[in-house]
Design an enzyme around this catalytic site. Structure first.
Site, mmCIF file in Angstrom:
data_model
loop_
_atom_site.group_PDB
_atom_site.id
_atom_site.type_symbol
_atom_site.label_atom_id
_atom_site.label_comp_id
_atom_site.label_asym_id
_atom_site.label_seq_id
_atom_site.Cartn_x
_atom_site.Cartn_y
_atom_site.Cartn_z
ATOM 1 N N ASP A 174 0.780 -1.245 0.000
ATOM 2 C CA ASP A 174 0.000 0.000 0.000
ATOM 3 C C ASP A 174 0.815 1.300 0.000
ATOM 4 O OD1 ASP A 174 -1.542 -2.127 0.856
ATOM 5 O OD2 ASP A 174 -2.211 -1.164 2.680
ATOM 6 N N GLU A 230 -10.495 -2.236 3.987
ATOM 7 C CA GLU A 230 -9.154 -1.733 4.316
ATOM 8 C C GLU A 230 -8.960 -0.350 3.698
ATOM 9 O OE1 GLU A 230 -6.563 -5.779 4.819
ATOM 10 O OE2 GLU A 230 -6.690 -5.052 2.777
HETATM 11 C C1 FRU Z 1 -3.917 -3.617 2.726
HETATM 12 C C2 FRU Z 1 -3.299 -4.015 4.054
HETATM 13 C C3 FRU Z 1 -3.676 -3.018 5.128
HETATM 14 C C4 FRU Z 1 -2.572 -3.184 6.119
HETATM 15 C C5 FRU Z 1 -1.376 -3.444 5.225
HETATM 16 C C6 FRU Z 1 -0.361 -4.376 5.808
HETATM 17 O O1 FRU Z 1 -3.225 -4.115 1.615
HETATM 18 O O2 FRU Z 1 -3.706 -5.318 4.391
HETATM 19 O O3 FRU Z 1 -4.974 -3.220 5.676
HETATM 20 O O4 FRU Z 1 -2.404 -2.046 6.921
HETATM 21 O O5 FRU Z 1 -1.886 -3.994 4.034
HETATM 22 O O6 FRU Z 1 0.766 -4.461 4.992
#
Ligand code: FRU
Length: 527
Positions: free
Chosen positions: A35, A217
């Protein structure tokens, strides 16, 4: 018949997976990323922090990597900004410029940058088993970061409370910080407020609604003036969902509505399934409802999209992770793995009485004087009829990306399609076409090259598309391992990764089943 234009032949691309390294999409030099985090504009620079494994090229050891750009197209990687330790992984979050020094981390003259991130606590922590929100701050314009000694600042004693996006809310009764985060496994967005970024009060929650067949998310919430009308401001709530997106696996949906500083209320036209598509029970009904949800992107590879804070002139720019958790850890590249989407400027526009997002890729290039502008090659100079024939396009030079812009009247053609990274006989390649019978734009990567590294990678995506006065308008950005399609002025967007064979470097446009008319066709090179 085949129309050969004076297109350059490809040079031999570099061996191994180096040829997949994008020209204008950010990748970490030799590690894993997911992300985008903490997107912020400050002092003339765009900062892209990102989920990063500093020690490898699969997910793990989550820390915030860091890259900087002046033009959103060319990025320079910097050392890890916020590192994991034995007590916590640093999950996704955001950065604000604390102009009023509400946190006390900076001064009124030299405001601190404050990161609000999720502490994913490990066995060595007293908070083990929970995810909670923490702060880190920088007083040197984002180059070095200090964790706040009283972390976490907000906990719900939940194992899945994460991804805080913080912004400054300005309302009739004053201003405050608002945090938008998720209870991922309950498909809820949760809203909190604060005066100093350290003490947070619960405001409300939202969801489940629309696409809810996976975890929620990386949310975001921001206002936009519909068609630039300052008297008609609406709020956009982005909710990423994994799995359960329209193309399968990870994807980003959005809602348009009102936010009064405490509560988000979606417009009726944003609601396809008021209690979530999973409440519909029947898989066919759920699949039909998914088609009615609002999607940032109808392709397989655009996830965790969130927006920059502090961008001047009210511009709203988002970046997503160009990947899908279905196969992210198996992408066939080394030593790096994964990239971001292009930065996309978003606007709200009225469409049939509803406000909808449109997206345009930011392709402006470096500030004047630093590099030559993208060279555009005009492929047709007057209206051109295409029937059971192909129009060959220039091929991309190694290490460069291409922007193809086209306006096509499909007319009575049954299908019109671009074939990208194709071989001479057309047996391999990625097809992007309009299907008149279904009224859909179709992106087919099932013969795009290496599709065998994961059983879920080979796929065909499609999105409903309405011709404008009979015209199909496409802007296609083809980088070394990706295709991003912005159709009808950015109201329909599709993004897919591809891993073409080294010998498949041809591009062409073809129509079949009737004549199509090409009104405009240009190809520009981006490096
Ligand atoms: C989304 C996610 C988020 C989390 C991060 C962990 O892709 O699962 O919810 O904060 O990646 O790397």
């Amino acid at each position: 018949m085949s129309t050969f234009l004076d297109a350059a032949r490809p040079e031999t691309p570099p061996a191994g997976t180096a040829r997949f390294r994008p020209a204008v999409h950010f990748t970490a030099r030799d590690t894993w990323l997911n992300d985008p985090n903490g997107l912020v504009f400050h002092d003339g620079l765009y900062h892209l922090f990102f989920q990063n494994n500093p020690y490898g090229n699969v997910w793990g050891n989550m820390s915030w990597g860091h890259a900087i750009s002046r033009d959103l197209l060319h990025w320079t990687e910097h050392p890890v900004a916020i590192a994991c330790d034995e007590t916590e992984d640093i999950f996704s979050g955001s950065v604000v410029v604390d102009h009023g020094n509400t946190s006390g981390f900076g001064t009124a003259d030299a405001p601190a940058l404050v990161a609000i991130y999720t502490s994913a606590y490990k066995a060595a922590s007293e908070h083990h088993g929970t995810q909670a929100q923490s702060l880190a701050y920088s007083t040197d314009a984002g180059m070095t970061w200090h964790k706040y000694e009283r972390n976490p600042v907000l906990t719900r004693n939940s194992a899945h409370f994460r991804d805080p996006k913080v912004f400054r809310y300005q309302g009739e009764h004053g201003s405050c910080w608002v945090m938008v985060a998720v209870e991922a496994q309950h498909q809820k967005v949760v809203f909190y407020r604060s005066d100093d970024l350290k003490t947070w009060d619960f405001l409300s929650d939202f969801g489940p609604m629309n696409a809810d067949q996976g975890e929620w998310e990386c949310p975001d919430l921001f206002p936009l003036a519909v068609d630039g009308d300052a008297d008609n401001v609406k709020w956009v709530l982005i909710v990423n969902v994994n799995p359960g997106a329209v193309a399968g696996g990870s994807g980003g949906q959005y809602f348009v509505g009102q936010f009064d500083g405490a509560r988000f209320v979606p417009d009726a036209s944003s609601v396809a399934a008021p209690a979530g598509v999973s409440a519909l029970g029947d898989p066919a009904a759920a699949a039909a409802a998914l088609q009615q949800c609002l999607w940032l992107d109808w392709g397989r590879d655009c996830y965790a999209s969130v927006s920059f804070s502090n961008v001047p002139d009210g511009r709203r720019i988002i970046i997503g992770w160009m990947n899908n958790w279905d196969y992210a850890n198996q992408l066939p590249t080394a030593p790096w793995r994964s990239s971001m989407t292009l930065a996309r400027e978003v606007h709200l526009t009225a469409a049939n009485g509803s406000a909808r997002l449109v997206q345009q890729p930011v392709l402006a290039g470096p500030p004047a004087g630093e590099a030559p502008p993208a060279a555009a090659e005009q492929i047709i100079t007057e209206t051109f009829e295409l029937q059971d024939s192909v129009l060959r396009l220039p091929v991309a030079a190694p290490g460069s990306a291409q922007v193809i812009e086209a306006e096509i009247l499909p007319g009575s053609a049954e299908h019109v399609a671009f074939h990208l990274f194709a071989n001479d006989d057309g047996s391999t390649g990625t097809a992007l076409g309009y299907n008149a019978a279904t009224g859909r734009l179709v992106l087919d990567r099932s013969r795009s090259g290496d599709t065998g590294f994961h059983e879920k990678f080979s796929s065909v995506e499609s999105a409903p598309l309405v011709l404008e006065d009979g015209v199909l308008k496409l802007q296609i950005v083809v980088d070394r391992c990706s295709v991003e399609v912005f159709a009808q002025g950015g109201s329909v967007v599709l993004t897919d990764l591809i891993f073409p064979d080294a010998e498949s470097q041809e591009n062409w446009l073809a129509a079949g089943g009737g004549p199509a008319t090409v009104q405009k066709l240009t190809v520009s090179t981006l490096t």
